[in-house]
Each structure stands twice: as structure tokens, then as C-alpha cells.
Design a protein around this motif. Sequence first.
Motif, PDB file in Angstrom:
ATOM      1  N   THR A 100       0.827  -1.208   0.000  1.00  6.80           N
ATOM      2  CA  THR A 100       0.000   0.000   0.000  1.00  6.80           C
ATOM      3  C   THR A 100       0.860   1.256   0.000  1.00  6.80           C
ATOM      4  O   THR A 100       0.537   2.235  -0.688  1.00  6.80           O
ATOM      5  N   ILE A 101       1.948   1.252   0.756  1.00  6.45           N
ATOM      6  CA  ILE A 101       2.829   2.422   0.777  1.00  6.45           C
ATOM      7  C   ILE A 101       3.460   2.635  -0.600  1.00  6.45           C
ATOM      8  O   ILE A 101       3.544   3.773  -1.098  1.00  6.45           O
ATOM      9  N   PHE A 102       3.885   1.560  -1.257  1.00  5.54           N
ATOM     10  CA  PHE A 102       4.467   1.693  -2.600  1.00  5.54           C
ATOM     11  C   PHE A 102       3.433   2.236  -3.580  1.00  5.54           C
ATOM     12  O   PHE A 102       3.723   3.160  -4.356  1.00  5.54           O
ATOM     13  N   ILE A 103       2.228   1.668  -3.559  1.00  5.78           N
ATOM     14  CA  ILE A 103       1.185   2.123  -4.481  1.00  5.78           C
ATOM     15  C   ILE A 103       0.836   3.584  -4.220  1.00  5.78           C
ATOM     16  O   ILE A 103       0.667   4.375  -5.152  1.00  5.78           O
ATOM     17  N   ALA A 229      -7.021   8.356  -2.564  1.00  8.05           N
ATOM     18  CA  ALA A 229      -7.584   7.402  -3.527  1.00  8.05           C
ATOM     19  C   ALA A 229      -6.716   6.155  -3.655  1.00  8.05           C
ATOM     20  O   ALA A 229      -7.230   5.019  -3.649  1.00  8.05           O
ATOM     21  N   PHE A 230      -5.399   6.326  -3.748  1.00  8.92           N
ATOM     22  CA  PHE A 230      -4.510   5.171  -3.862  1.00  8.92           C
ATOM     23  C   PHE A 230      -4.476   4.369  -2.571  1.00  8.92           C
ATOM     24  O   PHE A 230      -4.385   3.135  -2.608  1.00  8.92           O
ATOM     25  N   TRP A 231      -4.523   5.056  -1.440  1.00  4.21           N
ATOM     26  CA  TRP A 231      -4.484   4.343  -0.162  1.00  4.21           C
ATOM     27  C   TRP A 231      -5.726   3.472   0.022  1.00  4.21           C
ATOM     28  O   TRP A 231      -5.648   2.379   0.575  1.00  4.21           O
ATOM     29  N   ASN A 232      -6.873   3.952  -0.419  1.00  2.87           N
ATOM     30  CA  ASN A 232      -8.124   3.225  -0.232  1.00  2.87           C
ATOM     31  C   ASN A 232      -8.455   2.276  -1.377  1.00  2.87           C
ATOM     32  O   ASN A 232      -9.515   1.642  -1.341  1.00  2.87           O
ATOM     33  N   GLU A 233      -7.621   2.181  -2.365  1.00  2.00           N
ATOM     34  CA  GLU A 233      -7.936   1.372  -3.546  1.00  2.00           C
ATOM     35  C   GLU A 233      -7.806  -0.116  -3.249  1.00  2.00           C
ATOM     36  O   GLU A 233      -6.810  -0.580  -2.703  1.00  2.00           O
ATOM     37  N   TRP A 234      -8.835  -0.860  -3.626  1.00  2.36           N
ATOM     38  CA  TRP A 234      -8.799  -2.317  -3.490  1.00  2.36           C
ATOM     39  C   TRP A 234      -9.406  -3.017  -4.701  1.00  2.36           C
ATOM     40  O   TRP A 234      -9.100  -4.189  -4.966  1.00  2.36           O
ATOM     41  N   PHE A 235     -10.251  -2.307  -5.474  1.00  2.00           N
ATOM     42  CA  PHE A 235     -10.975  -2.969  -6.556  1.00  2.00           C
ATOM     43  C   PHE A 235     -10.042  -3.393  -7.677  1.00  2.00           C
ATOM     44  O   PHE A 235     -10.122  -4.527  -8.171  1.00  2.00           O
ATOM     45  N   ILE A 241      -4.458  -8.527  -9.306  1.00  2.00           N
ATOM     46  CA  ILE A 241      -3.431  -9.126  -8.455  1.00  2.00           C
ATOM     47  C   ILE A 241      -3.990 -10.400  -7.839  1.00  2.00           C
ATOM     48  O   ILE A 241      -5.030 -10.373  -7.170  1.00  2.00           O
ATOM     49  N   SER A 242      -3.309 -11.490  -8.090  1.00  2.00           N
ATOM     50  CA  SER A 242      -3.738 -12.786  -7.559  1.00  2.00           C
ATOM     51  C   SER A 242      -2.763 -13.361  -6.540  1.00  2.00           C
ATOM     52  O   SER A 242      -3.100 -14.327  -5.854  1.00  2.00           O
ATOM     53  N   GLU A 243      -1.573 -12.788  -6.430  1.00  2.00           N
ATOM     54  CA  GLU A 243      -0.610 -13.263  -5.449  1.00  2.00           C
ATOM     55  C   GLU A 243      -0.920 -12.647  -4.086  1.00  2.00           C
ATOM     56  O   GLU A 243      -0.899 -11.421  -3.945  1.00  2.00           O
ATOM     57  N   PRO A 244      -1.196 -13.456  -3.070  1.00  2.00           N
ATOM     58  CA  PRO A 244      -1.528 -12.888  -1.749  1.00  2.00           C
ATOM     59  C   PRO A 244      -0.416 -12.021  -1.162  1.00  2.00           C
ATOM     60  O   PRO A 244      -0.693 -11.090  -0.399  1.00  2.00           O
ATOM     61  N   ALA A 245       0.833 -12.307  -1.519  1.00  2.00           N
ATOM     62  CA  ALA A 245       1.936 -11.519  -0.970  1.00  2.00           C
ATOM     63  C   ALA A 245       1.942 -10.084  -1.496  1.00  2.00           C
ATOM     64  O   ALA A 245       2.588  -9.215  -0.912  1.00  2.00           O
ATOM     65  N   LYS A 246       1.224  -9.817  -2.598  1.00  2.00           N
ATOM     66  CA  LYS A 246       1.186  -8.486  -3.189  1.00  2.00           C
ATOM     67  C   LYS A 246      -0.122  -7.750  -2.913  1.00  2.00           C
ATOM     68  O   LYS A 246      -0.343  -6.682  -3.457  1.00  2.00           O
ATOM     69  N   TYR A 247      -0.975  -8.335  -2.083  1.00  2.00           N
ATOM     70  CA  TYR A 247      -2.241  -7.682  -1.766  1.00  2.00           C
ATOM     71  C   TYR A 247      -1.988  -6.374  -1.014  1.00  2.00           C
ATOM     72  O   TYR A 247      -1.212  -6.353  -0.049  1.00  2.00           O
ATOM     73  N   PRO A 248      -2.637  -5.294  -1.400  1.00  2.00           N
ATOM     74  CA  PRO A 248      -2.567  -4.077  -0.574  1.00  2.00           C
ATOM     75  C   PRO A 248      -3.400  -4.218   0.686  1.00  2.00           C
ATOM     76  O   PRO A 248      -4.192  -5.156   0.839  1.00  2.00           O
TER      77      PRO A 248
END
Length: 311
Positions: A100-103, A229-235, A241-248
Motif C-alpha cells: 500500500t505504501i508503494f502504491i 484514492a490510492f491508499w483506499n484502492e482495493w478494486f 493481483i492474484s498473489e496474496p503476498a502483493k495484496y494491498p
Amino acid sequence: MTTVEAPARPRPRPVSTTPPTGPRVRQRQRPETFTVVSYAGVIAFAIVCIVPFWMVVAGSFTAESSLSQTGYSLWPDPFSLDAYTTIFAGSRVWLSYGATIFITVVGTVIAVIATSGIAWVIARGLPLVSRPLAVFAYIPMLFTGGLVPMYILITQVLQLRDSWFAVILPMAIAPFLVFVQVSFFRATPQEILDAARIDGAGELRIFFQVVLPLSKPVIAVIALFYAVAFWNEWFHALLFISEPAKYPLQLVLQNLITSVANAADLGTVSAAPVYQMRLAMTVITIGPILLAYPFAQRYFVKGLTLGATKG
């Protein structure tokens, strides 16, 4: 025979009957009815906003047994840190925080640069460039190409599946913020730009060394909008993104809210405090962006007002 005269008695000074001059005591004016009603309305609105948030914070520190039986309360009783201990025991939340911080950071930088560049070209009114670019920026405010074309573009054309840039690029330009910054750029004094041109500055140098330093308030506003907007983005993360390690972080929270079974992915025991963890994840998610807002508040009001009213 000489006579000695008695000394003359000093005459009494006349007593002044005028009051002493000094700083006048300013009479306190009674507040107007509109002012009282305005303050009361603002205080009531603040209470309405603060109380639910405080109940979420208090619930995150309340034991699971109490939450399941009595529900929310204004004070954690009994006090418990089980949810936070469970959440931070595994590596999932730390990885999602990094994502999330990177995004947020990279996405905000890219979005501010792209928005400022497009807005400056539109505000300059260049022939054969500014008007088509303004139409190109205005069309997405009315309608978009749809979810399926965007999915094909991101996954097959750009090959960004399981990449954080699949979340960043679709949100890189917000048309509304483009036109807010266009209005601000059009209010820039033309004399300053002409003086820079007389000194031999080119368009890029004028933009980076003259225009952008004068546009700090509106840039702060746009950066805050993009960061939230980027911090709250999940959709988009859910789509690409399908890799759980990359989930925000927001996608982890979404999975936790929608499915109780995903609570086990946070790292731990089967008997996890689910209700308490939901509230704790909400606090963890909104905490950083909520703490960052006061530092940009002074630019927020000033920049939004100037960008929206001038031009």
C-alpha cells in the motif's frame, strides 16, 4: 526693629473631577444568532463524525466475548489486545503495508506529474494541442470504455498482471483534478511568465522553476486527493493481483470483512477474534492517512479555493 514674615503656605491643588484617561474597557458584544447556530451545528456534526470512529477504536480494544454479546460501546470493557496481537503476529499485514505504501507514494508522484503536465498544456491555450487535449481529458468524466476493455488492456496488452502498476496506471489521471489545476494555472500572472521568457527561460524551465513553485497549494490538494484514492484502492487490486503476498492493505481488509474464513490468512490460530479483528484492521487501515491529513490541511483549503474560483 525688623519683622520676620511667616512663610507662605502652599496653596492646595485643585482636585480634578474628570475621570482618569486610560484604555477603555471594550464592551463585550453578544454573539449573533447565526454565529451561535453555526457553532452548534458544527459541533453537532463533529460529534456525529467522531463518535462512530471512537466506537470502532474502542471496539478494537474490547474482548471478542463482549463484542459478540453486547456489541459496540464507548469504552473497551474488558480491555483486550488479542486482535492486534493476532494481526501483527504473521507477515501478511506487514507485506500489505509495504504494498500500500508503494502504491500510494509512487502512484501519487506519477499522478501529480501527469496531471500537472496535462493541465499546464491545456491552460497555455496552444493551437492544435490544448483544445483536443481538453476534450480528451473531459470525455472520461462522462463515460468510460468499460471494465472488459480495461481488463484486456492491463492483462494482455500491457502485461501488468500481478503488478502494482496495474493498480497505479488506471488511476494516474483524474479529469476533475486536471480541470481544477487548469483553473489555477490560468490565474498565474502573465507578467511573471513574460519576464522569465525575456530572461531566456524556455517552456520547460518556466514550468519547473516558475509555475510549479507558485502552485504549491493546488499541488498539495491534488496530491492529497490522489494519496487518499490510492491508499483506499482495493478494486483494481482484486481484478489484477492474484498473489496474496502483493495484496494491498485495503484488499486484506476487504477479504477479512467479506469472509470470516480469511481471518486465518492473517497468520495464526483458528479461533481468531473475528469481530475484534475487523475493527482493529479498520483502525490500522485508516490511521496513517488520517494522521497525514492535518499536515496538508492548510494547503488543502487554500489550494482548493484558489483552483476552483479563479480563472
